[in-house]
Motif scaffolding. Structure first.
Motif, PDB file in Angstrom:
ATOM      1  N   ILE A 120       0.830  -1.199   0.000  1.00 62.96           N
ATOM      2  CA  ILE A 120       0.000   0.000   0.000  1.00 62.96           C
ATOM      3  C   ILE A 120       0.866   1.251   0.000  1.00 62.96           C
ATOM      4  O   ILE A 120       2.072   1.187   0.231  1.00 62.96           O
ATOM      5  N   VAL A 121       0.214   2.374  -0.238  1.00 63.81           N
ATOM      6  CA  VAL A 121       0.826   3.688  -0.139  1.00 63.81           C
ATOM      7  C   VAL A 121      -0.155   4.573   0.627  1.00 63.81           C
ATOM      8  O   VAL A 121      -1.356   4.293   0.669  1.00 63.81           O
ATOM      9  N   SER A 122       0.367   5.622   1.244  1.00 61.01           N
ATOM     10  CA  SER A 122      -0.462   6.569   1.986  1.00 61.01           C
ATOM     11  C   SER A 122       0.263   7.901   2.017  1.00 61.01           C
ATOM     12  O   SER A 122       1.365   8.026   1.482  1.00 61.01           O
ATOM     13  N   HIS A 123      -0.320   8.843   2.695  1.00 58.95           N
ATOM     14  CA  HIS A 123       0.407  10.076   2.968  1.00 58.95           C
ATOM     15  C   HIS A 123       1.525   9.724   3.950  1.00 58.95           C
ATOM     16  O   HIS A 123       1.313   8.926   4.878  1.00 58.95           O
ATOM     17  N   PRO A 124       2.728  10.274   3.767  1.00 51.11           N
ATOM     18  CA  PRO A 124       3.843   9.939   4.658  1.00 51.11           C
ATOM     19  C   PRO A 124       3.548  10.184   6.142  1.00 51.11           C
ATOM     20  O   PRO A 124       4.122   9.509   6.998  1.00 51.11           O
ATOM     21  N   ASN A 147      -7.769  -6.306  -4.735  1.00 54.96           N
ATOM     22  CA  ASN A 147      -8.964  -5.456  -4.671  1.00 54.96           C
ATOM     23  C   ASN A 147      -8.720  -4.158  -3.894  1.00 54.96           C
ATOM     24  O   ASN A 147      -9.626  -3.355  -3.728  1.00 54.96           O
ATOM     25  N   ILE A 148      -7.478  -3.935  -3.445  1.00 57.93           N
ATOM     26  CA  ILE A 148      -7.147  -2.762  -2.643  1.00 57.93           C
ATOM     27  C   ILE A 148      -6.455  -1.700  -3.496  1.00 57.93           C
ATOM     28  O   ILE A 148      -5.417  -1.964  -4.111  1.00 57.93           O
ATOM     29  N   PHE A 149      -7.017  -0.492  -3.504  1.00 64.09           N
ATOM     30  CA  PHE A 149      -6.467   0.663  -4.225  1.00 64.09           C
ATOM     31  C   PHE A 149      -6.078   1.695  -3.174  1.00 64.09           C
ATOM     32  O   PHE A 149      -6.932   2.106  -2.388  1.00 64.09           O
ATOM     33  N   THR A 150      -4.812   2.126  -3.173  1.00 60.47           N
ATOM     34  CA  THR A 150      -4.401   3.170  -2.234  1.00 60.47           C
ATOM     35  C   THR A 150      -3.663   4.266  -2.988  1.00 60.47           C
ATOM     36  O   THR A 150      -3.111   4.040  -4.062  1.00 60.47           O
ATOM     37  N   SER A 151      -3.659   5.453  -2.385  1.00 56.64           N
ATOM     38  CA  SER A 151      -3.018   6.598  -3.025  1.00 56.64           C
ATOM     39  C   SER A 151      -2.474   7.546  -1.957  1.00 56.64           C
ATOM     40  O   SER A 151      -2.887   7.492  -0.805  1.00 56.64           O
TER      41      SER A 151
END
Length: 194
Positions: A120-124, A147-151
């Motif tokens: 996954i990725v997220s805001h730092p 099925n997981i989308f992260t931004s």
């Protein structure tokens, strides 16, 4: 039914929530903004008040094929701490429905236990809160793992919207919405392919 559930809690990040809503509706994707409170009016992190389409107690989960969790620290924390939201996220994951989260939103996925084996990725700023995940990909704008989308955050909202549109409607629909986006810049500097 192909319908997207968009959770809203006080403190949600307006750009992250409304950009996704706007783009999905441009692609004629049905969606409901859903307040987790007993009030339709939800206040964003920049004091913008939005009227949700539904309250969480009014929804029927079988109507939805995807859900989206916007960021905004306070909003994401409220979603993370709401047991109904956590149960819905778990239900969607069990059914392999699309689950998307941006910025601080992945803390909800972590609490629900649906990213323990996912990249996954997220805001730092919330990276340290994401202990029970598969792998953290700090350099990605948008990341899809099953099925997981992260931004990462507000600046990547359009790109997450386009990924969701492609998954839900297909590449042709996504291509119609791309004009005007600085594709060359994004592909060169962020190694992100449309």
């Amino acid at each position: 039914m192909d319908r997207v559930l968009v959770f809203l809690a006080d403190g949600f990040e307006e750009v992250e929530a409304l950009t996704i809503v706007d783009y999905l509706r441009r692609a004629d994707i049905n969606l409901d903004t859903v307040s987790i409170k007993k009030d339709y009016f939800v206040k964003g992190s920049h004091e913008i008040i939005v009227k949700a389409d539904k309250l969480i107690d009014e929804i029927n989960l079988s109507d939805y094929s995807a859900l989206y969790i916007p960021g905004g620290s306070k909003g994401a924390e409220s979603l993370r701490d709401d047991q109904k939201v956590i149960d819905i996220v778990k239900n969607f994951d069990q059914d392999k429905k699309i689950i998307a989260a941006i910025c601080a939103g992945p803390i909800v996925l972590e609490r629900a236990g649906v990213v323990s084996n996912k990249s996954i990725v997220s805001h730092p700023s919330v990276k340290c809160d994401l202990k029970k995940i598969g792998k953290y990909e700090k350099d990605e704008l948008v990341l899809v793992d099953g099925n997981i989308f992260t931004s990462r955050g507000a600046g990547a909202s359009i790109y997450l919207a386009l990924k969701l549109i492609e998954k839900i409607c297909g590449k042709e629909v996504k291509e119609k919405l791309k004009p005007g986006i600085q594709q060359d810049f994004v592909e060169k500097y962020f190694d992100f392919k449309f």
